[in-house]
Design a protein around this motif. Structure first.
Motif, PDB file in Angstrom:
ATOM      1  N   THR A  58      27.141  48.270  35.705  1.00 29.41           N
ATOM      2  CA  THR A  58      27.102  47.800  36.755  1.00 29.41           C
ATOM      3  C   THR A  58      27.528  46.315  36.791  1.00 29.41           C
ATOM      4  O   THR A  58      28.089  45.664  37.825  1.00 29.41           O
ATOM      5  CB  THR A  58      26.601  48.595  37.803  1.00 29.41           C
ATOM      6  N   GLY A  63      29.627  43.172  37.366  1.00 33.74           N
ATOM      7  CA  GLY A  63      29.611  41.445  38.447  1.00 33.74           C
ATOM      8  C   GLY A  63      29.612  40.321  38.135  1.00 33.74           C
ATOM      9  O   GLY A  63      30.188  39.455  38.599  1.00 33.74           O
ATOM     10  N   GLU A  73      33.454  39.943  36.823  1.00 28.62           N
ATOM     11  CA  GLU A  73      34.190  39.818  38.397  1.00 28.62           C
ATOM     12  C   GLU A  73      33.684  38.432  38.405  1.00 28.62           C
ATOM     13  O   GLU A  73      35.054  37.653  39.027  1.00 28.62           O
ATOM     14  CB  GLU A  73      33.582  40.652  39.559  1.00 28.62           C
ATOM     15  N   SER A  74      32.511  37.740  37.855  1.00 24.51           N
ATOM     16  CA  SER A  74      31.851  36.764  38.487  1.00 24.51           C
ATOM     17  C   SER A  74      33.203  35.432  37.407  1.00 24.51           C
ATOM     18  O   SER A  74      34.041  34.137  37.963  1.00 24.51           O
ATOM     19  CB  SER A  74      31.113  35.792  38.574  1.00 24.51           C
ATOM     20  N   ALA A 127      36.608  35.756  38.268  1.00 22.09           N
ATOM     21  CA  ALA A 127      37.061  34.707  40.005  1.00 22.09           C
ATOM     22  C   ALA A 127      37.720  33.418  39.946  1.00 22.09           C
ATOM     23  O   ALA A 127      38.224  32.437  40.040  1.00 22.09           O
ATOM     24  CB  ALA A 127      36.296  34.499  40.711  1.00 22.09           C
ATOM     25  N   PRO A 159      38.406  34.234  45.157  1.00 25.18           N
ATOM     26  CA  PRO A 159      37.012  35.407  45.621  1.00 25.18           C
ATOM     27  C   PRO A 159      36.676  36.026  44.603  1.00 25.18           C
ATOM     28  O   PRO A 159      37.808  36.788  44.081  1.00 25.18           O
ATOM     29  CB  PRO A 159      37.104  35.741  46.908  1.00 25.18           C
ATOM     30  N   ALA A 160      35.574  36.227  44.506  1.00 26.67           N
ATOM     31  CA  ALA A 160      34.404  37.479  43.143  1.00 26.67           C
ATOM     32  C   ALA A 160      34.912  38.634  44.098  1.00 26.67           C
ATOM     33  O   ALA A 160      35.104  40.149  42.866  1.00 26.67           O
ATOM     34  CB  ALA A 160      33.450  37.612  43.497  1.00 26.67           C
ATOM     35  N   ASP A 161      35.096  38.667  45.263  1.00 24.79           N
ATOM     36  CA  ASP A 161      35.651  40.450  46.308  1.00 24.79           C
ATOM     37  C   ASP A 161      37.125  39.980  45.801  1.00 24.79           C
ATOM     38  O   ASP A 161      37.026  41.164  47.047  1.00 24.79           O
ATOM     39  CB  ASP A 161      34.842  40.535  47.442  1.00 24.79           C
ATOM     40  N   ASP A 162      38.219  39.407  45.916  1.00 25.17           N
ATOM     41  CA  ASP A 162      39.056  39.542  45.875  1.00 25.17           C
ATOM     42  C   ASP A 162      39.768  41.036  45.087  1.00 25.17           C
ATOM     43  O   ASP A 162      39.463  41.214  43.992  1.00 25.17           O
ATOM     44  CB  ASP A 162      39.447  38.725  45.094  1.00 25.17           C
ATOM     45  N   VAL A 163      40.389  41.504  45.941  1.00 25.01           N
ATOM     46  CA  VAL A 163      41.477  43.221  45.093  1.00 25.01           C
ATOM     47  C   VAL A 163      41.954  42.803  43.393  1.00 25.01           C
ATOM     48  O   VAL A 163      41.185  43.426  42.524  1.00 25.01           O
ATOM     49  CB  VAL A 163      42.117  43.558  46.035  1.00 25.01           C
ATOM     50  N   THR A 172      38.132  42.929  41.602  1.00 21.72           N
ATOM     51  CA  THR A 172      37.107  43.657  41.322  1.00 21.72           C
ATOM     52  C   THR A 172      37.969  45.306  40.234  1.00 21.72           C
ATOM     53  O   THR A 172      37.820  45.346  39.854  1.00 21.72           O
ATOM     54  CB  THR A 172      36.735  44.505  42.479  1.00 21.72           C
ATOM     55  N   ARG A 189      37.407  46.222  37.057  1.00 20.04           N
ATOM     56  CA  ARG A 189      36.834  47.769  36.684  1.00 20.04           C
ATOM     57  C   ARG A 189      38.542  48.031  35.436  1.00 20.04           C
ATOM     58  O   ARG A 189      38.035  49.173  35.222  1.00 20.04           O
ATOM     59  CB  ARG A 189      37.139  48.174  38.136  1.00 20.04           C
TER      60      ARG A 189
END
Length: 205
Positions: free
Chosen positions: A123, A127, A130-131, A134, A140-144, A147, A151
């Motif tokens: 996990t 992260g 993902e950073s 991005a 953005p790091a939380d863009d689908v 992510t 994954r």
């Protein structure tokens, strides 16, 4: 790397080798940190400085994966898909080439605390990926897309490794990875379709 760092790395590697030898020969639960320190000829303080908990000795091979840093080190003008494939290749080559990988994988499956810690490691590493994704894509790091890409990287690695491990090990793990990537890029992966007029409803009593 200076002399002190090289000596520390050699000591760390020696401790890991000793610990794995004991885990394989007498079992994880039966092996104590004191036994490891004695067999490795290091003090307990030194051992705990390198490895605060016993499960980290078991998981050190997997904790070394830092895909976020690996992506940041790839050329900025390299196509992102190629960068990710090369990271997967390097990781799979590393794990499949180690003679202890199979026994280590089987041992981890038998140790609940190690499996839980491995999940935490994955996990945290995801992260970091993902950073890096991005930053590379400007999203953005939380863009689908970010992510899901991160994954999927871990799922692809897991499937490629499991397929190689389930075989006779004579085949190249990277060849298997390439076949898997080829299938995915040819659109053979079936994704759920968007729902029409999707609503959330509660069952009427």
């Amino acid at each position: 790397m200076g002399l002190r760092e090289r000596n520390a790395e050699r000591t760390r590697d020696h401790v890991i080798d000793v610990a794995l030898e004991l885990f394989f020969s007498q079992g994880y639960e039966q092996t104590t940190m004191e036994q490891i320190a004695e067999r490795a000829d290091v003090g307990s303080t030194t051992l705990y400085r390198y490895f605060p908990t016993k499960d980290l000795l078991l998981l050190t091979q997997f904790a070394a994966f830092d895909w976020g840093q690996a992506l940041r080190e790839r050329p900025a003008d390299e196509p992102l898909g190629r960068s990710l494939a090369l990271i997967l290749q390097s990781t799979l080559e590393s794990t499949s080439s180690r003679p202890e990988t199979g026994r280590l994988r089987a041992l981890i499956d038998q140790v609940p605390v190690a499996r839980a810690r491995l999940w935490d490691i994955a996990t945290q590493s995801r992260g970091g990926l993902e950073s890096a994704l991005a930053d590379r894509t400007g999203r953005p790091a939380d863009d689908v897309a970010v992510t899901m890409t991160a994954r999927m990287m871990y799922q692809i690695y897991e499937v490629a490794f499991d397929q190689w491990w389930a075989g006779d090990h004579s085949a190249s793990a990277v060849d298997g990875l390439n076949r898997l990537l080829g299938s995915l890029n040819q659109g053979e992966l079936i994704l759920p379709s968007p729902l029409e007029n999707a609503t959330t409803s509660r069952r009427q009593e």
